[in-house]
Design a protein around this motif. Structure first.
Motif, PDB file in Angstrom:
ATOM      1  N   PRO A   1       0.794  -1.446   0.114  1.00  0.00           N
ATOM      2  CA  PRO A   1      -0.003  -0.044   0.044  1.00  0.00           C
ATOM      3  C   PRO A   1       0.661   1.279   0.199  1.00  0.00           C
ATOM      4  O   PRO A   1       0.445   2.184  -0.722  1.00  0.00           O
ATOM      5  N   GLN A   2       1.824   1.278   0.781  1.00  0.00           N
ATOM      6  CA  GLN A   2       3.001   2.526   0.772  1.00  0.00           C
ATOM      7  C   GLN A   2       3.406   2.772  -0.671  1.00  0.00           C
ATOM      8  O   GLN A   2       3.562   3.969  -1.005  1.00  0.00           O
ATOM      9  N   GLY A   3       3.919   1.598  -1.151  1.00  0.00           N
ATOM     10  CA  GLY A   3       4.656   1.650  -2.449  1.00  0.00           C
ATOM     11  C   GLY A   3       3.700   2.262  -3.640  1.00  0.00           C
ATOM     12  O   GLY A   3       3.907   3.125  -4.192  1.00  0.00           O
ATOM     13  N   PHE A   4       2.188   1.616  -3.583  1.00  0.00           N
ATOM     14  CA  PHE A   4       1.321   2.307  -4.617  1.00  0.00           C
ATOM     15  C   PHE A   4       0.938   3.572  -4.357  1.00  0.00           C
ATOM     16  O   PHE A   4       0.816   4.391  -5.228  1.00  0.00           O
ATOM     17  N   ALA A   5       0.686   3.859  -3.055  1.00  0.00           N
ATOM     18  CA  ALA A   5       0.547   5.341  -2.678  1.00  0.00           C
ATOM     19  C   ALA A   5       1.615   6.312  -3.138  1.00  0.00           C
ATOM     20  O   ALA A   5       1.196   7.330  -3.662  1.00  0.00           O
ATOM     21  N   MET A   6       2.615   6.139  -2.941  1.00  0.00           N
ATOM     22  CA  MET A   6       3.868   6.841  -3.295  1.00  0.00           C
ATOM     23  C   MET A   6       3.966   6.944  -4.815  1.00  0.00           C
ATOM     24  O   MET A   6       4.279   8.039  -5.346  1.00  0.00           O
ATOM     25  N   THR A   7       3.592   5.689  -5.420  1.00  0.00           N
ATOM     26  CA  THR A   7       3.769   5.995  -6.924  1.00  0.00           C
ATOM     27  C   THR A   7       2.719   6.657  -7.561  1.00  0.00           C
ATOM     28  O   THR A   7       2.928   7.624  -8.547  1.00  0.00           O
ATOM     29  N   LEU A   8       1.652   6.375  -6.845  1.00  0.00           N
ATOM     30  CA  LEU A   8       0.362   7.184  -7.549  1.00  0.00           C
ATOM     31  C   LEU A   8       0.467   8.641  -7.352  1.00  0.00           C
ATOM     32  O   LEU A   8       0.382   9.448  -8.316  1.00  0.00           O
ATOM     33  N   LEU A   9       0.980   9.204  -6.079  1.00  0.00           N
ATOM     34  CA  LEU A   9       1.367  10.538  -5.917  1.00  0.00           C
ATOM     35  C   LEU A   9       2.433  11.207  -6.892  1.00  0.00           C
ATOM     36  O   LEU A   9       2.184  12.268  -7.547  1.00  0.00           O
ATOM     37  N   ALA A  10       3.413  10.281  -6.890  1.00  0.00           N
ATOM     38  CA  ALA A  10       4.522  10.622  -7.924  1.00  0.00           C
ATOM     39  C   ALA A  10       4.131  10.912  -9.384  1.00  0.00           C
ATOM     40  O   ALA A  10       4.421  11.683 -10.139  1.00  0.00           O
ATOM     41  N   ASP A  11       3.319   9.931  -9.913  1.00  0.00           N
ATOM     42  CA  ASP A  11       2.775   9.835 -11.232  1.00  0.00           C
ATOM     43  C   ASP A  11       2.144  11.103 -11.822  1.00  0.00           C
ATOM     44  O   ASP A  11       1.897  11.398 -12.789  1.00  0.00           O
ATOM     45  N   TYR A  12       1.417  11.517 -10.634  1.00  0.00           N
ATOM     46  CA  TYR A  12       0.274  12.670 -11.097  1.00  0.00           C
ATOM     47  C   TYR A  12       0.550  14.067 -10.347  1.00  0.00           C
ATOM     48  O   TYR A  12      -0.279  14.940 -10.790  1.00  0.00           O
ATOM     49  N   THR A  13       1.537  14.113  -9.550  1.00  0.00           N
ATOM     50  CA  THR A  13       1.690  15.320  -8.572  1.00  0.00           C
ATOM     51  C   THR A  13       3.194  15.587  -8.672  1.00  0.00           C
ATOM     52  O   THR A  13       3.470  16.702  -8.013  1.00  0.00           O
ATOM     53  N   LEU A  14       4.235  15.003  -9.173  1.00  0.00           N
ATOM     54  CA  LEU A  14       5.545  15.354  -9.098  1.00  0.00           C
ATOM     55  C   LEU A  14       5.887  16.439  -9.689  1.00  0.00           C
ATOM     56  O   LEU A  14       6.613  17.336  -9.054  1.00  0.00           O
TER      57      LEU A  14
END
Length: 352
Positions: free
Chosen positions: A30-43
């Protein structure tokens, strides 16, 4: 997709930095998914997303509501996310340090899976000795070496076909405190069955299986992506998963020289497939993330912007004011200066 290496060796987490990125797990965390999600669309923007929107997006990817909330809370405690509150609504965004780290990491993932640089036939050898009761330091050193593109030829002796850079040398000096020696030179083959080639430090068959599994998993989706038949939550989920899986390869196969690898090495096909899926889903995934975030805000979510592999290579500029190209990648190697003969052995910090 199981790894041929221990996860502690693939993802270093020595606790030496104020920012504690979550240790990667085998499979989807879950932490990896959350971090990837935020990076993919708000980096690019470090936009703050409502926590309810983050939870909704994670649950669409198979994370439980409780697991999503726990992941957000833990990422905030680690310094990866920054929280804010407006009335009863809480929001989270990537911290500046996390954005810089992820931007650098994204660049590294793409540049590390390009065709390897010409190889001069030399090997860098890192030898170290630590007391048995220094297990934490030993684990941190192994993790750092794995990040730097090394693999264990023997216990306490790690090798890489590339030169140790000054920055990488400094990182090892901080970890080892006088317990490591670095050499560079050519292998003097014995010509007998007892001879072990340095390339055998990597399990080439296992890495091949990893590449084959990746290609098998994602090739069937590519025609649907090309035809625009993957959208909504499915696009976000696939894009997150393909990144979460592909980013393991630069550590498994750290630009190993093609001269040492079997014919038909699958590094480039895997990279091409990753780019086709990741880039092909950028627009529909961004549209879905915008729609989900819009359900929990009073205004249009302007800060949601997907990036592509080309953006990652060029350097994704975020609100932190840095680009990935300006940051040092987590793993770093370079080809030696052509004026230096690799048969000249260089010795690093000597054991005390």
């Amino acid at each position: 997709m199981n790894s041929p290496f221990h996860i502690e060796e693939i993802y270093s987490d020595d606790g030496s930095n104020a920012l504690r990125m979550p240790r990667r797990q085998v499979g989807n965390s879950p932490q990896g998914f959350a971090m990837t999600l935020l990076a993919d669309y708000t980096l690019r923007t470090r936009a703050a997303l409502p926590s309810a929107a983050i939870v909704a997006l994670l649950t669409e990817s198979g994370v439980t509501t409780a697991g999503a909330r726990t992941a957000i809370s833990r990422l905030a405690r680690r310094g990866v996310l920054e929280g804010s509150r407006h009335g009863r609504r809480s929001s989270y965004r990537l911290s500046r340090a996390a954005a810089a780290n992820l931007s650098s990491g994204g660049n590294w993932i793409l540049t590390s899976t390009t065709t390897a640089a010409p190889w001069d036939g030399c090997w860098t050898i890192v030898a170290f000795s630590l007391p048995q009761d220094h297990s934490t330091q030993r684990r941190a050193l192994r993790g750092q070496l794995r990040w730097l593109g090394y693999a264990p030829l023997y216990d306490g002796l790690w090798v890489s076909p590339y030169e140790l850079t000054p920055r990488a040398r400094a990182q090892l000096e901080q970890l080892t405190l006088g317990t490591v020696t670095v050499f560079r030179g050519r292998q003097n083959a014995l010509g007998s069955t007892s001879d072990r080639a340095p390339i055998e430090a990597w399990d080439i068959d296992a890495i091949t299986r990893q590449y084959a599994a990746f290609l098998d998993r994602w090739t069937s989706l590519l025609p649907l992506v090309s035809a625009g038949q993957v959208d909504g939550a499915a696009a976000v989920r696939a894009r997150t998963e393909v990144m979460d899986t592909f980013r393991r390869f630069p550590t498994l196969d750290p630009q190993l020289p093609v001269e040492l690898l079997p014919a038909g090495w699958l590094r480039q096909p895997a990279r091409d497939l990753f780019a086709a899926v990741y880039d092909g889903l950028a627009h529909p995934a961004e549209q879905h993330v915008r729609a989900v975030v819009g359900r929990f805000t009073d205004s249009t979510p302007l800060g949601v912007r997907a990036h592509t592999t080309a953006d990652l290579i060029a350097g994704v500029r975020g609100a932190a004011g840095t680009t990935s190209a300006a940051s040092a990648p987590p793993a770093e190697w370079e080809t030696p200066d052509s004026a230096v003969d690799c048969d000249e052995v260089t010795v690093g910090p000597r054991p005390s």
